[in-house]
Scaffold this active site. Structure first.
Site, short mmCIF file in Angstrom:
data_model
loop_
_atom_site.label_atom_id
_atom_site.label_comp_id
_atom_site.label_asym_id
_atom_site.label_seq_id
_atom_site.Cartn_x
_atom_site.Cartn_y
_atom_site.Cartn_z
N HIS A 306 0.85 -1.20 0.00
CA HIS A 306 0.00 0.00 0.00
C HIS A 306 0.88 1.24 0.00
CE1 HIS A 306 -3.15 2.83 1.04
NE2 HIS A 306 -3.97 1.91 0.58
N ASP A 363 -7.89 -5.49 -0.11
CA ASP A 363 -8.35 -6.35 -1.19
C ASP A 363 -7.99 -7.81 -1.00
OD1 ASP A 363 -9.60 -4.41 -2.78
OD2 ASP A 363 -7.67 -3.66 -3.44
N1 CMC Z 1 4.12 -7.65 -4.99
C1 CMC Z 1 5.44 -7.61 -5.24
N2 CMC Z 1 6.20 -6.51 -5.09
C2 CMC Z 1 5.58 -5.39 -4.70
C3 CMC Z 1 4.20 -5.34 -4.44
C4 CMC Z 1 3.47 -6.53 -4.59
N3 CMC Z 1 2.16 -6.54 -4.35
N4 CMC Z 1 3.86 -4.09 -4.06
C5 CMC Z 1 4.97 -3.37 -4.10
N5 CMC Z 1 6.04 -4.15 -4.48
C6 CMC Z 1 7.44 -3.76 -4.55
C7 CMC Z 1 7.74 -2.94 -5.79
O1 CMC Z 1 8.12 -3.77 -6.86
C8 CMC Z 1 8.85 -2.06 -5.30
O2 CMC Z 1 10.02 -2.83 -5.24
P1 CMC Z 1 11.48 -2.14 -5.50
O3 CMC Z 1 11.66 -1.15 -4.39
O4 CMC Z 1 12.43 -3.29 -5.47
O5 CMC Z 1 11.38 -1.50 -6.85
C9 CMC Z 1 8.47 -1.75 -3.86
O6 CMC Z 1 7.70 -2.89 -3.44
C10 CMC Z 1 7.64 -0.48 -3.69
O7 CMC Z 1 6.51 -0.60 -4.53
P2 CMC Z 1 5.85 0.59 -5.33
O8 CMC Z 1 5.18 0.03 -6.54
O9 CMC Z 1 6.85 1.70 -5.52
O10 CMC Z 1 4.77 1.08 -4.28
P3 CMC Z 1 3.53 2.01 -4.57
O11 CMC Z 1 3.28 2.75 -3.32
O12 CMC Z 1 3.75 2.80 -5.81
O13 CMC Z 1 2.36 0.98 -4.91
C11 CMC Z 1 0.59 -0.52 -4.67
C12 CMC Z 1 1.37 0.61 -4.00
C13 CMC Z 1 -0.63 -0.84 -3.83
C14 CMC Z 1 0.10 -0.05 -6.06
C15 CMC Z 1 1.50 -1.75 -4.82
O14 CMC Z 1 1.90 -2.20 -3.54
C16 CMC Z 1 0.83 -2.89 -5.59
O15 CMC Z 1 0.91 -2.91 -6.82
N6 CMC Z 1 0.17 -3.85 -4.90
C17 CMC Z 1 -0.59 -4.89 -5.58
C18 CMC Z 1 -1.93 -4.34 -6.06
C19 CMC Z 1 -2.90 -4.14 -4.91
O16 CMC Z 1 -3.05 -5.01 -4.05
N7 CMC Z 1 -3.58 -2.99 -4.92
C20 CMC Z 1 -4.61 -2.67 -3.90
C21 CMC Z 1 -4.18 -1.52 -3.01
S1 CMC Z 1 -5.20 -1.33 -1.54
C22 CMC Z 1 -6.79 -0.90 -2.12
C23 CMC Z 1 -6.82 0.29 -3.00
O17 CMC Z 1 -6.30 1.35 -2.68
O18 CMC Z 1 -7.43 0.17 -4.05
#
Ligand code: CMC
Length: 432
Positions: A306, A363
Site C-alpha cells: 500500500h 483487497d
Molecule cells: N508484490 C510484489 N512486489 C511489490 C508489491 C506486490 N504486491 N507491491 C509493491 N512491491 C514492490 C515494488 O516492486 C517495489 O520494489 P522495489 O523497491 O524493489 O522496486 C516496492 O515494493 C515499492 O513498490 P511501489 O510500486 O513503488 O509502491 P507504490 O506505493 O507505488 O504501490 C501498490 C502501491 C498498492 C500499487 C503496490 O503495492 C501494488 O501494486 N500492490 C498490488 C496491487 C494491490 O493489491 N492494490 C490494492 C491496493 S489497496 C486498495 C486500493 O487502494 O485500491
C-alpha cells in the site's frame, strides 16, 4: 509562532510556511513557490504531495490508523450500518435518529431507475465488464436528472447524494442480472440497504432470497471499510474532475473508471484469480511468491502493499477476522481461505515483503467474504465502488463548498525535442 522552512537557491533564501494538520502532520506550503522562485516541484506519483486540506478521513500509515470524521473504523464493526457511516462522511457528523430515518427514506424513494436508463441495459453486450456498465450508467444519470447538474442548495445536494447511493446498487444488481440472462428483480422498499442489494442480485420471481443477519452484517462491514480512504487514486480523480466544476454524477463516474484498475480497486479480482490458479494447481504458493519477487516478471502479489500503510492495513485486519467468522458458518469450508492464509504466512516470513513493508491490504480478504455471499468475481470491484461512493460524494462536496478551491492543474517538466523547424516533405495527403 508559525513555522517556516528556508529554501536555499544559490545564495538566495526563500521562506516557505508550514501547514500543520489536526494530528500534527506537517506540510510545506508551496502555493507561491513558482511565483517566488520560478521553480516547481517534481513528484511524479504524488507520494509527497498534499493536494488539499480535508476534514473527512485521517490515516496514519505507520501506525495502521484509519478514522472517519475522527472515529476509528474499529468502532463501526459491532453493529455495522453502512447508511449511517455514509451520512457521517457526507454531512460531517453522526446523524440523529430522525436524520437517519429521513435519509433512509430518501434512499428508498430513489431506488428505482428511470425506465429509459433501464432500457439501456438491453443494448449492452451480455459479457460487458460490470465496471464499464457502472461508470457509463452513473454518467448517464446526468441525462435523466438534469435538475442536479448544479447543486447550489443543501437540499438538492442531499437528494442527489441519496440518488447516487441508492441507484448505484440497483445499477450494479441489474448489470449482474443482465450478464446471467436473469429477469430483473426490482428493489423492495421494505428492505434495508444491504439486504435490498442482495435481494436484487439473488431473488428469483418465484423465490425470495433469504438474507441472514451474518451475511447482511458482513456486507455492511465491507461497504463501511471501503467507504473512504482520503486522497487515493479514484478519489483524487473525483476531485480532479469536480475541480473543473463538473457535476457530481460525472465526477463519480470518473472515479469508477480509476477504481477499475488492478493496482487500485481491481486488485480484489486479481487476488481471487490468483488464489483460484493456485487451487487449480496451475501455480504453487511458493512459485507465486517467487514470481512476485522477480523483477523481470510484471506479476505482483495482488492484495499486498500500500502506498500509505507501512505497518498494516487496519481494514485487512478486520476483514481477515470477519472472513474467519463468516466462513466458519458455511457448510463447506472454502479451500481458497487456506491458500490465502498460506500466502500471507510465506510473504510475512520473506525479507522481500518484510523489508519493503508489504502487508495484506483491504483487497486481500474482501474477495473471500464477497465470494462467501455468492457474489461473482467480476462484481467484486463493483462492490468496492458501492462502498466508496459516500467517500467520493463527501470529497466532491468538501471541494465544491470550499471558496478557495481552484481547478486542479498540475505542471510538468518538459523533456521532449527542443525547438524544431517545421518542414513540409512535399508528399501528397489524400482525404483530410
Ligand atoms: N508484490 C510484489 N512486489 C511489490 C508489491 C506486490 N504486491 N507491491 C509493491 N512491491 C514492490 C515494488 O516492486 C517495489 O520494489 P522495489 O523497491 O524493489 O522496486 C516496492 O515494493 C515499492 O513498490 P511501489 O510500486 O513503488 O509502491 P507504490 O506505493 O507505488 O504501490 C501498490 C502501491 C498498492 C500499487 C503496490 O503495492 C501494488 O501494486 N500492490 C498490488 C496491487 C494491490 O493489491 N492494490 C490494492 C491496493 S489497496 C486498495 C486500493 O487502494 O485500491
Amino acid at each position: 509562532m508559525a513555522q517556516k522552512v528556508t529554501l536555499l537557491i544559490g545564495d538566495r533564501r526563500v521562506e516557505l510556511p508550514i501547514v500543520t494538520g489536526t494530528e500534527g502532520e506537517r506540510a510545506i506550503d508551496i502555493t507561491r513557490l513558482r511565483e517566488q522562485t520560478g521553480l516547481i516541484t517534481y513528484d511524479p506519483s504524488m507520494g509527497n504531495t498534499g493536494t488539499c486540506k480535508s476534514g473527512i478521513t485521517f490515516i496514519d500509515g505507520e501506525r495502521g490508523i484509519l478514522r472517519y470524521r475522527g472515529i476509528p473504523i474499529e468502532q463501526f464493526t459491532d453493529r455495522p450500518n453502512f447508511v449511517e457511516v455514509a451520512w457521517l462522511l457526507i454531512f460531517g457528523r453522526l446523524p440523529s435518529r430522525d436524520e437517519l430515518t429521513q435519509f433512509s427514506g430518501l434512499l428508498t424513494e430513489n431506488e428505482l431507475l428511470h425506465e429509459g436508463l433501464g432500457h439501456q441495459f438491453q443494448h449492452i453486450p451480455v459479457n460487458a465488464p460490470p465496471m464499464a456498465i457502472l461508470s457509463a450508467t452513473l454518467s448517464n444519470l446526468s441525462c435523466y436528472h438534469q435538475e442536479f447538474l448544479s447543486l447550489e442548495d443543501s437540499e438538492s445536494f442531499a437528494e442527489a447524494a441519496a440518488r447516487l447511493i441508492s441507484k448505484v446498487r440497483t445499477i450494479a444488481a441489474l448489470s449482474y442480472r443482465r450478464s446471467r440472462g436473469l429477469p430483473v428483480i426490482y428493489p423492495d422498499p421494505a428492505m434495508r440497504y444491504c439486504a435490498n442489494f442482495l435481494h436484487m442480485m439473488f431473488s428469483l420471481p418465484y423465490k425470495q432470497y433469504v438474507v441472514t443477519p451474518e451475511i447482511e452484517n458482513a456486507l455492511n462491514l465491507i461497504f463501511i471499510l471501503h467507504a473512504d480512504h482520503e486522497q487515493n487514486c479514484s478519489t483524487s480523480t473525483v476531485r480532479m474532475v469536480g475541480s473543473a466544476r463538473a457535476n457530481l454524477f460525472a465526477s463519480c463516474a470518473a472515479g469508477v473508471c480509476a477504481l477499475w484498475g488492478p493496482l487500485h480497486g481491481g486488485a480484489n479480482v486479481e487476488v481471487l484469480q490468483m488464489l483460484q490458479r493456485i487451487h487449480q494447481g496451475g501455480l504453487s504458493p511458493e512459485e507465486c511468491i517467487r514470481q512476485a519477487k522477480d523483477k523481470d516478471n510484471p506479476f505482483r502479489l495482488y492484495g499486498f502493499g500500500h502506498r500509505v500503510y507501512k505497518n498494516f492495513d487496519p481494514r485487512a485486519a478486520i476483514l481477515k477476522e470477519a472472513c474467519d467468522r463468516v466462513l466458519s458458518t458455511l457448510d463447506r469450508p472454502d479451500p481458497l481461505l487456506d491458500i490465502a492464509r498460506k500466502l500471507e504466512e510465506l510473504a510475512m516470513a520473506d525479507p522481500y515483503f518484510v523489508d519493503r513493508k508489504l502487508y495484506p491490504n483491504v483487497d486481500f480478504y474482501s474477495g473471500m467474504l464477497l465470494r462467501s455471499m455468492g457474489i461473482p468475481t467480476n462484481m467484486f470491484t463493483v462492490c468496492f465502488a458501492i462502498g466508496r461512493l459516500p467517500g467520493w460524494i463527501a470529497q466532491w462536496k468538501e471541494q465544491h463548498d470550499d471558496p478557495t478551491s481552484k481547478i486542479l492543474r498540475p505542471r510538468q517538466v518538459y523533456v521532449g525535442p527542443a525547438l524544431t523547424e517545421y518542414r513540409a516533405d512535399g508528399s501528397e495527403v489524400n482525404g483530410q
